[in-house]
Design an enzyme around this catalytic site. Structure first.
Site, PDB file in Angstrom:
ATOM      1  N   CYS A   3       0.959  -1.256  -0.208  1.00  0.00           N
ATOM      2  CA  CYS A   3      -0.042  -0.067   0.014  1.00  0.00           C
ATOM      3  C   CYS A   3       0.786   1.489  -0.043  1.00  0.00           C
ATOM      4  O   CYS A   3       2.195   1.263   0.080  1.00  0.00           O
ATOM      5  CB  CYS A   3      -0.751  -0.046   1.313  1.00  0.00           C
ATOM      6  SG  CYS A   3      -2.035  -1.536   1.278  1.00  0.00           S
TER       7      CYS A   3
ATOM      8  N   GLY B  43      -1.075   1.029  -4.871  1.00  0.00           N
ATOM      9  CA  GLY B  43      -2.471   0.270  -4.560  1.00  0.00           C
ATOM     10  C   GLY B  43      -3.582   1.007  -5.398  1.00  0.00           C
ATOM     11  O   GLY B  43      -3.690   2.266  -5.660  1.00  0.00           O
TER      12      GLY B  43
ATOM     13  N   ASN C 261       1.015   0.171   5.809  1.00  0.00           N
ATOM     14  CA  ASN C 261       1.441  -0.526   4.725  1.00  0.00           C
ATOM     15  C   ASN C 261       2.185  -1.839   5.325  1.00  0.00           C
ATOM     16  O   ASN C 261       3.208  -1.605   5.841  1.00  0.00           O
ATOM     17  CB  ASN C 261       2.414   0.484   3.849  1.00  0.00           C
ATOM     18  CG  ASN C 261       3.251  -0.519   2.662  1.00  0.00           C
ATOM     19  OD1 ASN C 261       2.795  -1.189   2.148  1.00  0.00           O
ATOM     20  ND2 ASN C 261       4.507   0.026   2.397  1.00  0.00           N
TER      21      ASN C 261
ATOM     22  N   TYR D 244      10.568  -4.309  -8.402  1.00  0.00           N
ATOM     23  CA  TYR D 244       9.332  -4.041  -8.965  1.00  0.00           C
ATOM     24  C   TYR D 244       8.365  -3.167  -8.247  1.00  0.00           C
ATOM     25  O   TYR D 244       7.762  -2.330  -8.799  1.00  0.00           O
ATOM     26  CB  TYR D 244       8.453  -5.430  -9.135  1.00  0.00           C
ATOM     27  CG  TYR D 244       6.962  -5.381  -9.574  1.00  0.00           C
ATOM     28  CD1 TYR D 244       6.865  -5.122 -11.021  1.00  0.00           C
ATOM     29  CD2 TYR D 244       5.878  -5.391  -8.921  1.00  0.00           C
ATOM     30  CE1 TYR D 244       5.641  -5.086 -11.898  1.00  0.00           C
ATOM     31  CE2 TYR D 244       4.536  -5.208  -9.346  1.00  0.00           C
ATOM     32  CZ  TYR D 244       4.612  -5.099 -11.024  1.00  0.00           C
ATOM     33  OH  TYR D 244       3.203  -4.914 -11.440  1.00  0.00           O
TER      34      TYR D 244
ATOM     35  N   ASP E 232      11.884  -9.298 -18.318  1.00  0.00           N
ATOM     36  CA  ASP E 232      10.991  -8.785 -17.621  1.00  0.00           C
ATOM     37  C   ASP E 232      11.619  -8.629 -16.165  1.00  0.00           C
ATOM     38  O   ASP E 232      12.458  -9.050 -15.908  1.00  0.00           O
ATOM     39  CB  ASP E 232       9.788  -9.956 -17.386  1.00  0.00           C
ATOM     40  CG  ASP E 232       8.644  -9.149 -16.974  1.00  0.00           C
ATOM     41  OD1 ASP E 232       8.610  -7.981 -16.497  1.00  0.00           O
ATOM     42  OD2 ASP E 232       7.571 -10.031 -16.961  1.00  0.00           O
ATOM     43  N   ASP E 233      11.044  -7.914 -15.321  1.00  0.00           N
ATOM     44  CA  ASP E 233      11.479  -7.662 -14.025  1.00  0.00           C
ATOM     45  C   ASP E 233      11.558  -8.814 -13.294  1.00  0.00           C
ATOM     46  O   ASP E 233      12.063  -9.115 -12.329  1.00  0.00           O
ATOM     47  CB  ASP E 233      10.743  -6.320 -13.252  1.00  0.00           C
ATOM     48  CG  ASP E 233       9.207  -6.603 -13.168  1.00  0.00           C
ATOM     49  OD1 ASP E 233       8.892  -7.589 -12.468  1.00  0.00           O
ATOM     50  OD2 ASP E 233       8.405  -5.925 -14.107  1.00  0.00           O
TER      51      ASP E 233
END
Length: 502
Positions: free
Chosen positions: A2, A28, A102, A256, A364-365
């Site tokens: 979050c 989020g 979070n 990411y 890709d990550d």
């Protein structure tokens, strides 16, 4: 995952918190909430949806005051479809406390039982945030015992929270009439930073980019286990409240989750991703000779820095082969495999000329569930690629994450219990190259030698809090979001551009 923000100012904070939440929208997209205080009265508005949709002009006008906090929600526990579980949460005693957090509490169920039987507090939702605000409120009540509130009371209460609560938590809380509290778990798993503007406004937020983007100068990170109390005059009080704090930030933030223009715990997220591309290049060479690769193509957005660095080091052209629809939300955090698969082609479109007749290396990550990767490999083949190689800037995700990322079920992880070659077959690639765990830790850790370890549990299975068992993971899976999703619910969503996209 979050995003949270708290502000103490001498002027209205509603617009400032709104702007901050827009800068945190990538953390989020399920719900958003803002709380402000004017005099002794607290005003709140929260609802499901994106920030721009939750807050209309009438809502903003109903949020007066010079102190407040906000949150954008990406749920990992409880019910994603419940308006009641949007944050912040409020309890009226003592003082009146509103809290947003979070992270993810790993002992929420045990705490819920304690709160009922010992603390005599009622929990009305499945949200661990409601558990956390009640634990904090109970401990604050114990430390003040009806006396006027002092910063030392706040710090004593937070110290007791640390003793009772397990898991990851970065917190902002508003104590009505007194000020703003912020604290971070003793391992610093989730990020939290503090900054100040030229007019003396103090802001605390999940990422440094939130401070900079709203005209605040970054001052420092909140230390693991530390608590800050900002009184109504903007004076900041700080204290270490944990007995054995140790900084172990979540490494997936750098891979990411965070915006590339953020600096978390002294590490540039962008530079971290460049470094991951550098170490990944060495892995590629050992698997696929560079002369067999015609072009390097990133899968937007987070993988771009890694892909660019890899291409440069290998001397291979870097091209954009996918165009992203910026009005579709992240597939990773969409509930339901069917929705996730459907959204991939809505989200990405190929530029056929970059694929036709070429051997392409897609970067890709990370590869989590594998559904997106399989679809993208197929799209590359349909566009005419001769060979499709896939490289991941992160290692295989083999273990559940219990600290606030939606990966709790081993069966959902494509790499769990499978070899790299078995994963390659599942996603349909001609070769699959993963980053290795130690290389990832070195690549990112070298940017701040003061950090001696990371939470990399989804990659290496080591849970830094030391209290997570197989039974805990099974129980957390039972608490997953979306258990009460209506059968006919439309869980697709249109979103503003991800903040990472610039």
């Amino acid at each position: 995952m979050c995003g949270i923000v708290g502000v103490v100012s001498q002027g209205p904070v509603n617009q400032l918190i709104y702007d901050a939440l827009l800068l945190l929208q990538h953390r989020g997209q399920d719900a958003a909430g803002i709380v402000t205080q004017q005099g002794r009265k607290v005003y709140m508005h929260k609802a499901k949806g994106m920030v721009r949709d939750v807050f209309r002009t009438r809502n903003m006008r109903a949020l007066p005051g010079n102190v407040g906090l906000g949150q954008v929600r990406y749920p990992t526990a409880g019910n994603a479809y419940s308006e009641e579980e949007a944050q912040p949460f409020y309890v009226n005693a003592p003082f009146g406390i509103t809290l947003a957090h979070n992270g993810n509490l790993t002992n929420a169920q045990a705490l819920k039982s304690e709160l009922f039987s010992t603390d005599h507090r009622h929990i009305n939702t499945e949200s661990d945030t409601e558990v956390l605000v009640n634990v904090f409120a109970h401990e604050l009540e114990r430390t003040t015992r009806g006396l006027p509130l002092k910063p030392e009371d706040v710090f004593a209460a937070v110290a007791n929270v640390h003793r009772r609560v397990r898991g990851s938590y970065a917190v902002v809380a508003l104590i009505a009439g007194h000020g703003l509290v912020a604290f971070r778990d003793p391992y610093g798993i989730r990020p939290l930073a503090v900054g100040r503007s030229a007019d003396g406004t103090v802001m605390i937020a999940s990422e440094s980019v939130t401070l900079e983007g709203t005209g605040h100068k970054f001052e420092r990170n909140v230390a693991p286990g530390e608590a800050l109390f900002i009184d109504m005059q903007g004076q900041l009080h700080a204290s270490q409240c944990a007995e054995n704090p140790k900084l172990n930030p979540c490494i997936f933030e750098f891979v990411y989750l965070a915006r590339p223009d953020s600096v978390l715990d002294g590490i540039s997220v962008y530079q971290a991703r460049l470094n991951l591309g550098e170490t990944l290049a060495k892995r590629v060479i050992s698997t696929v000779p560079p002369n067999q690769i015609d072009v390097v193509i990133p899968i937007p957005e987070s993988s771009r820095p890694s892909a660019m660095q890899l291409a440069q080091l290998l001397g291979i052209p870097y091209r954009e082969g996918f165009v992203k629809n910026r009005y579709v939300g992240r597939t990773f955090i969409m509930p339901g495999q069917a929705v996730r698969k459907k959204s991939v082609r809505q989200k990405l479109n190929v530029i056929e000329s970059e694929f036709k007749g070429r051997n392409v290396l897609l970067v890709d990550d990370s590869i989590v569930r594998g559904t997106t990767s399989r679809e993208i490999v197929q799209m590359a083949r349909e566009a005419g690629a001769r060979k499709v190689y896939m490289a991941s800037a992160a290692p295989p995700v083999r273990y559940p994450n219990v600290y606030g990322i939606d990966m709790p079920t081993p069966q959902e992880l494509v790499a769990h219990g499978r070899t790299v070659d078995e994963v390659r077959e599942l996603i349909g690639a001609d070769a699959l190259i993963y980053q290795d765990v130690d290389g990832m830790k070195r690549a990112i850790g070298s940017l701040n030698p003061a950090i001696t370890g990371f939470d990399a549990s989804c990659f290496d299975g080591v849970y830094v809090t030391g209290d997570v068992s197989a039974e805990d993971i099974a129980r957390l899976n039972q608490d997953r979001v979306g258990q009460e999703e209506p059968a006919d619910a439309d869980t697709s969503r249109l979103a503003i551009p991800n903040a990472q996209e610039g």
